[in-house]
Design a protein around this motif. Structure first.
Motif, PDB file in Angstrom:
ATOM      1  N   TRP A 179       0.866  -1.185   0.000  1.00 29.42           N
ATOM      2  CA  TRP A 179       0.000   0.000   0.000  1.00 29.42           C
ATOM      3  C   TRP A 179       0.897   1.228   0.000  1.00 29.42           C
ATOM      4  N   GLU A 180       0.679   2.131  -0.943  1.00 27.39           N
ATOM      5  CA  GLU A 180       1.559   3.301  -1.075  1.00 27.39           C
ATOM      6  C   GLU A 180       0.747   4.576  -1.291  1.00 27.39           C
ATOM      7  N   ARG A 181       1.303   5.702  -0.846  1.00 25.34           N
ATOM      8  CA  ARG A 181       0.676   7.002  -1.106  1.00 25.34           C
ATOM      9  C   ARG A 181       0.896   7.376  -2.579  1.00 25.34           C
ATOM     10  N   VAL A 182      -0.066   8.088  -3.145  1.00 18.32           N
ATOM     11  CA  VAL A 182      -0.009   8.335  -4.591  1.00 18.32           C
ATOM     12  C   VAL A 182       1.294   9.035  -4.981  1.00 18.32           C
ATOM     13  N   ASN A 183       1.771   9.969  -4.167  1.00 22.30           N
ATOM     14  CA  ASN A 183       2.998  10.683  -4.554  1.00 22.30           C
ATOM     15  C   ASN A 183       4.239   9.801  -4.489  1.00 22.30           C
ATOM     16  N   ASP A 184       4.148   8.664  -3.802  1.00 22.87           N
ATOM     17  CA  ASP A 184       5.280   7.739  -3.747  1.00 22.87           C
ATOM     18  C   ASP A 184       5.304   6.784  -4.945  1.00 22.87           C
ATOM     19  N   LEU A 185       4.203   6.756  -5.723  1.00 24.76           N
ATOM     20  CA  LEU A 185       4.149   5.822  -6.856  1.00 24.76           C
ATOM     21  C   LEU A 185       5.166   6.190  -7.938  1.00 24.76           C
ATOM     22  N   PHE A 186       5.479   7.499  -8.043  1.00 25.67           N
ATOM     23  CA  PHE A 186       6.390   7.929  -9.109  1.00 25.67           C
ATOM     24  C   PHE A 186       7.755   7.240  -9.010  1.00 25.67           C
ATOM     25  N   ALA A 187       8.149   6.858  -7.789  1.00 27.10           N
ATOM     26  CA  ALA A 187       9.490   6.292  -7.576  1.00 27.10           C
ATOM     27  C   ALA A 187       9.502   4.761  -7.656  1.00 27.10           C
ATOM     28  N   ILE A 188       8.352   4.163  -7.921  1.00 29.26           N
ATOM     29  CA  ILE A 188       8.248   2.694  -7.900  1.00 29.26           C
ATOM     30  C   ILE A 188       8.339   2.154  -9.324  1.00 29.26           C
ATOM     31  N   ASP A 189       8.937   0.970  -9.452  1.00 26.80           N
ATOM     32  CA  ASP A 189       9.088   0.335 -10.769  1.00 26.80           C
ATOM     33  C   ASP A 189       7.754  -0.267 -11.195  1.00 26.80           C
ATOM     34  N   MET A 190       6.988   0.527 -11.948  1.00 29.33           N
ATOM     35  CA  MET A 190       5.674   0.081 -12.433  1.00 29.33           C
ATOM     36  C   MET A 190       5.768  -0.231 -13.926  1.00 29.33           C
ATOM     37  N   PRO A 191       4.821  -1.032 -14.479  1.00 29.76           N
ATOM     38  CA  PRO A 191       4.844  -1.272 -15.926  1.00 29.76           C
ATOM     39  C   PRO A 191       4.764   0.056 -16.683  1.00 29.76           C
ATOM     40  N   PRO A 192       5.415   0.159 -17.841  1.00 29.10           N
ATOM     41  CA  PRO A 192       5.430   1.431 -18.576  1.00 29.10           C
ATOM     42  C   PRO A 192       4.034   1.968 -18.888  1.00 29.10           C
ATOM     43  N   ALA A 193       3.061   1.092 -19.061  1.00 25.89           N
ATOM     44  CA  ALA A 193       1.703   1.572 -19.349  1.00 25.89           C
ATOM     45  C   ALA A 193       1.064   2.210 -18.117  1.00 25.89           C
ATOM     46  N   ASP A 194       1.468   1.771 -16.928  1.00 26.71           N
ATOM     47  CA  ASP A 194       0.852   2.268 -15.695  1.00 26.71           C
ATOM     48  C   ASP A 194       1.410   3.628 -15.280  1.00 26.71           C
ATOM     49  N   ARG A 195       2.666   3.873 -15.596  1.00 24.44           N
ATOM     50  CA  ARG A 195       3.336   5.080 -15.082  1.00 24.44           C
ATOM     51  C   ARG A 195       2.613   6.380 -15.452  1.00 24.44           C
ATOM     52  N   PRO A 196       2.173   6.532 -16.720  1.00 23.81           N
ATOM     53  CA  PRO A 196       1.535   7.809 -17.073  1.00 23.81           C
ATOM     54  C   PRO A 196       0.205   8.036 -16.373  1.00 23.81           C
ATOM     55  N   LEU A 197      -0.331   7.008 -15.726  1.00 26.22           N
ATOM     56  CA  LEU A 197      -1.618   7.156 -15.045  1.00 26.22           C
ATOM     57  C   LEU A 197      -1.463   7.846 -13.692  1.00 26.22           C
ATOM     58  N   ILE A 198      -0.246   7.863 -13.155  1.00 22.32           N
ATOM     59  CA  ILE A 198      -0.057   8.307 -11.772  1.00 22.32           C
ATOM     60  C   ILE A 198      -0.407   9.793 -11.612  1.00 22.32           C
ATOM     61  N   GLY A 199       0.031  10.611 -12.558  1.00 16.70           N
ATOM     62  CA  GLY A 199      -0.200  12.054 -12.440  1.00 16.70           C
ATOM     63  C   GLY A 199      -1.683  12.390 -12.418  1.00 16.70           C
ATOM     64  N   THR A 200      -2.436  11.775 -13.319  1.00 18.37           N
ATOM     65  CA  THR A 200      -3.878  12.035 -13.354  1.00 18.37           C
ATOM     66  C   THR A 200      -4.533  11.508 -12.084  1.00 18.37           C
ATOM     67  N   LEU A 201      -4.098  10.329 -11.649  1.00 17.29           N
ATOM     68  CA  LEU A 201      -4.656   9.763 -10.421  1.00 17.29           C
ATOM     69  C   LEU A 201      -4.396  10.702  -9.241  1.00 17.29           C
TER      70      LEU A 201
END
Ligand code: C5P
Length: 135
Positions: free
Chosen positions: A109-131
């Protein structure tokens, strides 16, 4: 014309009462193994996106939710090497049960602002900012 098959995939940002978001590790042997994804999976032929996500959350995490608890949030359109992925992200704050990785996958479980630093699939990464702007 795009020569790649197009895959429709649904995923959830499950948000707990503290505002943290659930990530699941992609299992060994699967495409992008070891990355941390918004849980979800493929929409099968004839299935609605909401039914697919409810099914995937049950199969992968052992939780139950319903279409009225799934709010469309944003999407990604991403070209992987062998297919083109349309990834639809829903926000879900209400479900029954406690998520467990049913195939042994680790969860966090992570805070949304911490997601930017996590190794996510390339398709998922651009979703973080909007989320981050939405929640
Ligand atoms: O989970 P599943 O293998 O069914 O997902 C289908 C494809 O969608 C995989 O290739 C996976 O890499 C991609 N995917 C993704 N981000 C997610 C879920 C799936 O890029 N959150």
């Amino acid at each position: 014309m795009n020569p790649l098959p197009v895959r429709m995939v649904v995923a959830a940002a499950l948000i707990d009462p503290d505002g943290r978001i659930l990530l699941a590790e992609r299992p060994a042997g699967k495409h992008l193994a070891g990355t941390w994804e918004f849980p979800g999976g493929k929409v099968e032929p004839g299935e609605t996106p909401e039914a697919a996500l409810i099914r995937e959350l049950r199969e992968e995490l052992g939780i139950e939710t319903e279409a009225s608890c799934l709010a469309p949030a944003t999407f990604a359109s991403h070209g992987y090497d062998h297919f083109h992925l349309v990834l639809m992200l829903y926000v879900c704050r209400k479900w029954q049960g406690t998520p467990h990785g049913h195939d042994g996958q680790r969860l966090r479980w992570e805070r949304v602002n911490d997601l930017f630093a996590i190794d996510m699939p390339p398709a998922d990464r651009p979703l973080i900012g909007t989320l981050a702007a939405l929640i």
